[in-house]
Write a protein that holds these residues in place. Sequence first.
Motif, mmCIF file in Angstrom:
data_model
loop_
_atom_site.group_PDB
_atom_site.id
_atom_site.type_symbol
_atom_site.label_atom_id
_atom_site.label_comp_id
_atom_site.label_asym_id
_atom_site.label_seq_id
_atom_site.Cartn_x
_atom_site.Cartn_y
_atom_site.Cartn_z
ATOM 1 N N TRP A 194 9.235 -1.405 -3.510
ATOM 2 C CA TRP A 194 8.582 -0.017 -4.087
ATOM 3 C C TRP A 194 8.320 -0.235 -5.485
ATOM 4 N N GLY A 196 6.967 -2.902 -6.683
ATOM 5 C CA GLY A 196 5.677 -3.777 -6.815
ATOM 6 C C GLY A 196 6.082 -5.068 -6.795
ATOM 7 N N ARG A 242 7.110 10.251 -1.031
ATOM 8 C CA ARG A 242 6.159 9.700 -1.661
ATOM 9 C C ARG A 242 4.926 9.212 -1.022
ATOM 10 N N VAL A 245 1.409 10.030 -2.372
ATOM 11 C CA VAL A 245 0.792 9.302 -3.399
ATOM 12 C C VAL A 245 0.205 7.869 -2.958
ATOM 13 N N LEU A 246 1.130 7.377 -2.152
ATOM 14 C CA LEU A 246 0.867 6.141 -1.628
ATOM 15 C C LEU A 246 -0.724 6.030 -0.721
ATOM 16 N N TRP A 248 -3.062 8.465 -1.410
ATOM 17 C CA TRP A 248 -4.050 8.572 -2.393
ATOM 18 C C TRP A 248 -4.519 7.233 -3.007
ATOM 19 N N ARG A 249 -3.397 6.335 -3.304
ATOM 20 C CA ARG A 249 -3.674 4.987 -3.853
ATOM 21 C C ARG A 249 -4.597 4.146 -3.042
ATOM 22 N N LYS A 250 -4.175 4.142 -1.818
ATOM 23 C CA LYS A 250 -4.935 3.315 -0.752
ATOM 24 C C LYS A 250 -6.131 3.863 -0.786
ATOM 25 N N ARG A 252 -8.006 5.007 -3.069
ATOM 26 C CA ARG A 252 -8.708 4.542 -4.093
ATOM 27 C C ARG A 252 -8.850 3.098 -4.417
ATOM 28 N N LEU A 254 -6.269 1.010 -4.446
ATOM 29 C CA LEU A 254 -5.194 0.530 -5.398
ATOM 30 C C LEU A 254 -3.951 0.031 -4.487
ATOM 31 N N PRO A 256 -0.264 -0.065 -2.986
ATOM 32 C CA PRO A 256 0.470 1.465 -2.780
ATOM 33 C C PRO A 256 1.474 1.334 -3.975
ATOM 34 N N GLN A 258 3.311 -0.090 -7.246
ATOM 35 C CA GLN A 258 3.272 -0.723 -8.674
ATOM 36 C C GLN A 258 4.221 -1.474 -9.280
#
Length: 259
Positions: A194, A196, A242, A245-246, A248-250, A252, A254, A256, A258
């Motif tokens: 988690w 990263g 979470r 957010v994960l 959303w990052r995917k 974009r 990014l 998942p 960081q």
Amino acid sequence: MSAEPSRTHLVLIPSYNTGEGLFSTVAAARAQWNPVWVVIDGSTDGTGERLAAQAAQDDGLRVFVLPHNQGKGAAVLHGLQAAQAEGFSHVLAMDSDGQHPASLIPAFMQQSLQRPDTMVLGRPVFDASAPLLRVRGRRISNGWTQLETLFAGIGDSLYGFRVYPIGALIAVMRAQPWMRRFDFDTEAVVRLAWRGVKPLNIDAPVKYLTAEEGGVSHFRYGRDNVLLTWMHTRLMIEFVLRLPVLLWRKVRGLPPFQA
């Protein structure tokens, strides 16, 4: 024995009432690496005193004796904090009961030196000595771990022969009160993922010793499976919270998780 001490990587062995097997484990580790640190977690079998006497004759061996049993994770955390205070960046954690292959310590350390941003994880290769119930049971834990980390590539969630980045693991453990007992190994890799920290898996044999061979196990099927169930319940709740957010990052493009 390995002569030149590493300034960044050390072997860390937590031990609780392992008996005579501890000394062969430590000797095998010292033959491969320098330094080796042992945390005696409140043992009452006399191994702490004997190993401390041995360490007085070996500059590559250090022994910490805790006054009472606190659990594997707590013993590891004690060693991590001492190692960080002396400027070390990574530890290879291994069990004291002879299950883990000391001969692979240099290979694991080399991978960590080349990729210090990773956690180098042992992926167990079982032989006929492995209890079938435990082999099957770990598949369940591994399945939950894959889901909780969005299939980050953790080869095995329970095998404790690993190289950890010290700073990241201390930060994870200080942030919550868990990971102090048998739940340490699995929760450590999930929470590091988690943060990263990427896993790097290496196959490694695991040997289950019989009592006649000096094998000692403190695993209790009822107690420790309840602990693992509670751990995965907590991790899944956090994962679900979470998840937006994960995702959303995917979307974009990014990663998942960081660093």
